[in-house]
Design a protein around this motif. Structure first.
Motif, PDB file in Angstrom:
ATOM      1  N   LYS A   1       3.280   4.187  -8.253  1.00  0.00           N
ATOM      2  CA  LYS A   1       4.073   2.991  -7.685  1.00  0.00           C
ATOM      3  C   LYS A   1       3.325   1.726  -8.359  1.00  0.00           C
ATOM      4  N   ILE A   2       2.022   1.634  -8.150  1.00  0.00           N
ATOM      5  CA  ILE A   2       1.226   0.707  -8.858  1.00  0.00           C
ATOM      6  C   ILE A   2       1.402   0.594 -10.187  1.00  0.00           C
ATOM      7  N   ALA A   3       1.428   1.785 -10.853  1.00  0.00           N
ATOM      8  CA  ALA A   3       1.584   1.448 -12.319  1.00  0.00           C
ATOM      9  C   ALA A   3       2.939   1.156 -12.758  1.00  0.00           C
ATOM     10  N   ASP A   4       4.087   1.440 -11.983  1.00  0.00           N
ATOM     11  CA  ASP A   4       5.394   0.852 -12.094  1.00  0.00           C
ATOM     12  C   ASP A   4       5.429  -0.450 -11.811  1.00  0.00           C
ATOM     13  N   VAL A   5       5.081  -1.253 -10.943  1.00  0.00           N
ATOM     14  CA  VAL A   5       4.970  -2.765 -10.832  1.00  0.00           C
ATOM     15  C   VAL A   5       3.973  -3.183 -11.903  1.00  0.00           C
ATOM     16  N   VAL A   6       3.006  -2.759 -12.359  1.00  0.00           N
ATOM     17  CA  VAL A   6       2.307  -3.458 -13.214  1.00  0.00           C
ATOM     18  C   VAL A   6       2.838  -3.334 -14.588  1.00  0.00           C
TER      19      VAL A   6
ATOM     20  N   ALA B   1      -5.964  -2.026  -3.711  1.00  0.00           N
ATOM     21  CA  ALA B   1      -5.083  -1.018  -4.276  1.00  0.00           C
ATOM     22  C   ALA B   1      -5.122  -1.253  -5.822  1.00  0.00           C
ATOM     23  N   LEU B   2      -4.609  -2.313  -5.807  1.00  0.00           N
ATOM     24  CA  LEU B   2      -4.610  -2.686  -7.481  1.00  0.00           C
ATOM     25  C   LEU B   2      -5.948  -2.754  -8.084  1.00  0.00           C
ATOM     26  N   ASN B   3      -6.771  -3.413  -7.567  1.00  0.00           N
ATOM     27  CA  ASN B   3      -8.371  -3.314  -8.138  1.00  0.00           C
ATOM     28  C   ASN B   3      -8.838  -1.908  -8.519  1.00  0.00           C
ATOM     29  N   THR B   4      -8.513  -0.981  -7.375  1.00  0.00           N
ATOM     30  CA  THR B   4      -8.938   0.549  -7.449  1.00  0.00           C
ATOM     31  C   THR B   4      -8.293   1.126  -8.738  1.00  0.00           C
TER      32      THR B   4
END
Length: 78
Positions: A10-15, A71-74
């Motif tokens: 999900k983080i990859a999708d948002v980025v 979570a983004l930084n990690t």
């Protein structure tokens, strides 16, 4: 128990939907719009931690916005 299932995906999708050079605040706003149910789970989990914590004590979960920024930084460090 994980707060967000498939967090890395999900983080990859948002980025991928943001312009390069985005700010953490822009990431949080985009995450909220793309994954409102997950955002609700983060907020609920935080409220549960707040409610169960004795007065004068702290709990390990950061505030919801900070949780997503962490979570983004990690994810970026991987």
């Amino acid at each position: 128990m994980t707060v967000i299932t498939k967090k890395d995906e999900k983080i990859a999708d948002v980025v991928s939907k943001l312009k390069s050079g985005f700010s953490p605040t822009e990431f949080v706003e985009q995450f909220k719009s793309l994954y409102p149910k997950d955002w609700g789970k983060i907020e609920k989990n935080y409220r549960d931690h707040e409610r169960r914590t004795k007065p004068g004590k702290s709990h390990p979960m950061p505030e919801p916005n900070q949780y997503l920024k962490n979570a983004l930084n990690t994810w970026l460090k991987k």
